[in-house]
Write a protein that holds these residues in place. Structure first.
Motif, PDB file in Angstrom:
ATOM      1  N   GLY A  87       0.849  -1.195   0.000  1.00  0.00           N
ATOM      2  CA  GLY A  87       0.000   0.000   0.000  1.00  0.00           C
ATOM      3  C   GLY A  87       0.882   1.240   0.000  1.00  0.00           C
ATOM      4  N   LEU A  88       0.852   1.985  -1.108  1.00  0.00           N
ATOM      5  CA  LEU A  88       1.787   3.101  -1.276  1.00  0.00           C
ATOM      6  C   LEU A  88       1.245   4.406  -0.692  1.00  0.00           C
ATOM      7  N   GLY A  89      -0.042   4.424  -0.340  1.00  0.00           N
ATOM      8  CA  GLY A  89      -0.626   5.639   0.229  1.00  0.00           C
ATOM      9  C   GLY A  89      -0.885   6.716  -0.806  1.00  0.00           C
ATOM     10  N   ILE A  90      -1.123   6.298  -2.074  1.00  0.00           N
ATOM     11  CA  ILE A  90      -1.394   7.270  -3.136  1.00  0.00           C
ATOM     12  C   ILE A  90      -2.908   7.430  -3.280  1.00  0.00           C
ATOM     13  N   GLY A  91      -3.534   8.011  -2.272  1.00  0.00           N
ATOM     14  CA  GLY A  91      -4.952   8.365  -2.298  1.00  0.00           C
ATOM     15  C   GLY A  91      -5.872   7.232  -2.737  1.00  0.00           C
TER      16      GLY A  91
ATOM     17  N   ASP B 262       4.215   7.685   3.524  1.00  0.00           N
ATOM     18  CA  ASP B 262       3.636   7.238   2.251  1.00  0.00           C
ATOM     19  C   ASP B 262       4.437   7.848   1.096  1.00  0.00           C
ATOM     20  N   VAL B 263       4.134   7.408  -0.117  1.00  0.00           N
ATOM     21  CA  VAL B 263       4.932   7.846  -1.274  1.00  0.00           C
ATOM     22  C   VAL B 263       4.838   9.356  -1.534  1.00  0.00           C
ATOM     23  N   PRO B 264       3.622   9.950  -1.545  1.00  0.00           N
ATOM     24  CA  PRO B 264       3.573  11.403  -1.804  1.00  0.00           C
ATOM     25  C   PRO B 264       4.402  12.199  -0.793  1.00  0.00           C
TER      26      PRO B 264
ATOM     27  N   VAL C 295      11.516  12.869  -7.611  1.00  0.00           N
ATOM     28  CA  VAL C 295      10.289  12.642  -8.370  1.00  0.00           C
ATOM     29  C   VAL C 295       9.589  11.451  -7.710  1.00  0.00           C
ATOM     30  N   PRO C 296       8.243  11.449  -7.696  1.00  0.00           N
ATOM     31  CA  PRO C 296       7.519  10.402  -6.966  1.00  0.00           C
ATOM     32  C   PRO C 296       7.955   8.987  -7.337  1.00  0.00           C
ATOM     33  N   CYS C 297       8.160   8.729  -8.644  1.00  0.00           N
ATOM     34  CA  CYS C 297       8.498   7.361  -9.045  1.00  0.00           C
ATOM     35  C   CYS C 297       9.857   6.926  -8.486  1.00  0.00           C
ATOM     36  N   SER C 298      10.730   7.868  -8.218  1.00  0.00           N
ATOM     37  CA  SER C 298      12.035   7.525  -7.653  1.00  0.00           C
ATOM     38  C   SER C 298      11.878   7.085  -6.200  1.00  0.00           C
ATOM     39  N   ALA C 299      11.149   7.878  -5.397  1.00  0.00           N
ATOM     40  CA  ALA C 299      10.918   7.503  -3.992  1.00  0.00           C
ATOM     41  C   ALA C 299      10.102   6.222  -3.912  1.00  0.00           C
ATOM     42  N   CYS C 300       9.151   6.085  -4.817  1.00  0.00           N
ATOM     43  CA  CYS C 300       8.269   4.914  -4.831  1.00  0.00           C
ATOM     44  C   CYS C 300       9.062   3.657  -5.214  1.00  0.00           C
ATOM     45  N   GLY C 301       9.855   3.753  -6.289  1.00  0.00           N
ATOM     46  CA  GLY C 301      10.623   2.599  -6.750  1.00  0.00           C
ATOM     47  C   GLY C 301      11.623   2.133  -5.692  1.00  0.00           C
TER      48      GLY C 301
ATOM     49  N   SER D 269      11.344   2.491  -2.458  1.00  0.00           N
ATOM     50  CA  SER D 269      10.604   1.850  -1.361  1.00  0.00           C
ATOM     51  C   SER D 269      10.143   0.462  -1.769  1.00  0.00           C
ATOM     52  N   LYS D 270       9.643   0.341  -2.998  1.00  0.00           N
ATOM     53  CA  LYS D 270       9.153  -0.961  -3.458  1.00  0.00           C
ATOM     54  C   LYS D 270      10.290  -1.977  -3.486  1.00  0.00           C
ATOM     55  N   ARG D 271      11.428  -1.581  -4.073  1.00  0.00           N
ATOM     56  CA  ARG D 271      12.542  -2.547  -4.151  1.00  0.00           C
ATOM     57  C   ARG D 271      12.949  -3.021  -2.759  1.00  0.00           C
TER      58      ARG D 271
ATOM     59  N   GLU E  74      -4.819   5.049 -13.965  1.00  0.00           N
ATOM     60  CA  GLU E  74      -3.377   5.299 -14.024  1.00  0.00           C
ATOM     61  C   GLU E  74      -2.950   5.971 -12.726  1.00  0.00           C
ATOM     62  N   CYS E  75      -1.780   5.642 -12.237  1.00  0.00           N
ATOM     63  CA  CYS E  75      -1.284   6.267 -11.009  1.00  0.00           C
ATOM     64  C   CYS E  75      -1.231   7.788 -11.203  1.00  0.00           C
ATOM     65  N   PRO E  76      -1.831   8.554 -10.273  1.00  0.00           N
ATOM     66  CA  PRO E  76      -1.844  10.013 -10.444  1.00  0.00           C
ATOM     67  C   PRO E  76      -0.459  10.641 -10.316  1.00  0.00           C
ATOM     68  N   MET E  77       0.514   9.867  -9.864  1.00  0.00           N
ATOM     69  CA  MET E  77       1.867  10.423  -9.717  1.00  0.00           C
ATOM     70  C   MET E  77       2.775  10.029 -10.879  1.00  0.00           C
ATOM     71  N   ALA E  78       2.192   9.405 -11.916  1.00  0.00           N
ATOM     72  CA  ALA E  78       3.025   8.916 -13.030  1.00  0.00           C
ATOM     73  C   ALA E  78       3.543  10.040 -13.920  1.00  0.00           C
ATOM     74  N   ALA E  79       2.864  11.201 -13.909  1.00  0.00           N
ATOM     75  CA  ALA E  79       3.290  12.301 -14.782  1.00  0.00           C
ATOM     76  C   ALA E  79       4.762  12.613 -14.516  1.00  0.00           C
TER      77      ALA E  79
END
Ligand code: SF4
Ligand code: ZN
Length: 309
Positions: free
Chosen positions: A76-80, A113-115, A124-130, A132-134, A217-222
């Motif tokens: 659960g990434l906490g992206i709303g 959470d990711v945001p 950038v969100p995908c960097s912090a998210c990636g 954490s996921k790894r 689509e993930c709202p943080m993908a932009a």
């Protein structure tokens, strides 16, 4: 293949497929990817990283169909509302099939959470998210005693990452861009069994198998630069079907070994993180540094999820 009604055309195979033969094609392509790269042994226990999207749910379904013992892990990434709905898809899939889904919730279990992590660290969100996921997928696979961690990266994903790595000649990343990375101290074996299937095919597989997946689509993908690389490859694929497959699998067959050393031969010695014990080149690993800053920050509120496809 037969005289049945076609449900899909796969232009790079220059063929139309009925439902039965398309589902068989998907299973055969996954079995071939696993065999060619020696990803899994028949009695391996596998943990699948599940996002609730088409690729990870198709992968879970396909690995079960091929006879592997597979549990899922949802993070659960906490992206709303996007994360709330993604979790529901993953839980429903597992419950309907009697499969075991593990869950880690970033906010409840890790305190951020990711945001908030993206804002606090100015990543950038995908960097912090990636990151954490790894870290959390690796940890769960090791603590659960799994033989391998499987992710739903498909042919489109891998071809886009490869294009990005080639455009900037990122030697280390090219050397690691293999569909299997062997286990080493602090890391599980990592496998990508969907590298012979495109995302249009995993979506069709889910529809035909009655798998209800997250289409938002993930709202943080932009700002994720892979989206532009995928668009460029899609334009080439339209003009010349099979381009992505030839590009990525040609690289694996002919060139990836030129970019060894693999991670085992890294000249930088890895120590253990002071906080969590994970392998790191410094005193504190990147995940713990991000997590500490995010825990100290005010949680970020997200707007409603948008529907884009
Ligand atoms: Fe995470 Fe980026 Fe994927 Fe959203 S698009 S889930 S932020 S990696
Ligand atoms: Zn750490």
């Amino acid at each position: 293949m037969c005289r049945g009604d076609a449900v899909i055309d796969v232009r790079r195979h220059n063929a139309n497929f009925c439902e039965e033969h398309f589902l068989r094609l998907c299973r055969d392509q996954v079995a071939k990817a696993i065999k060619d790269a020696s990803m899994l042994e028949p009695d391996d226990r596998v943990l699948v990283a599940v996002s609730g999207g088409k690729d990870s749910l198709a992968l879970w379904d396909l690995l079960v169909a091929l006879g592997y013992q597979v549990d899922g892990l949802y993070l659960g990434l906490g992206i709303g509302g996007y994360s709330d709905a993604s979790g529901e898809h993953a839980r429903r899939f597992a419950a309907e099939r009697g499969l075991h889904l593990r869950e880690v919730d970033l906010r409840a279990d890790e305190g951020f959470d990711v945001p908030t992590a993206a804002e606090a660290t100015r990543r950038v969100p995908c960097s912090a998210c990636g990151l954490s996921k790894r870290h959390l997928f690796d940890r769960a696979a090791l603590e659960g005693g799994y033989d391998a961690l499987a992710t739903g990266h498909n042919l489109d994903d891998e071809a886009a990452v490869l294009l990005g790595n080639v455009l900037r000649w990122q030697d280390d990343a090219l050397g690691r861009q293999r569909p299997v990375l062997e286990a080493r101290p602090g890391f599980p074996r990592k496998v990508k069994p969907l590298v012979r299937l495109g995302e249009r095919e995993t979506a069709a597989y889910c529809v035909l198998r009655g798998i209800d997946y997250q289409v938002e689509e993930c709202p943080m993908a932009a700002g994720n630069r892979h989206l532009g690389l995928k668009e460029a490859l899609n334009a080439m694929e339209r003009g010349s079907p099979g381009t992505k497959h030839a590009f990525y699998h040609g690289f694996l067959d002919r060139a990836v070994d030129r970019f060894a050393p693999g991670e085992d031969d890294s000249p930088v010695a890895l120590g253990a993180c002071d906080r969590c014990g994970a392998p790191t080149t410094g005193e504190v690993c990147a995940y713990c540094r991000v997590a500490e800053r995010a825990r100290e920050a005010e949680p970020v509120a997200l707007g409603p999820t948008r529907r884009t496809r």
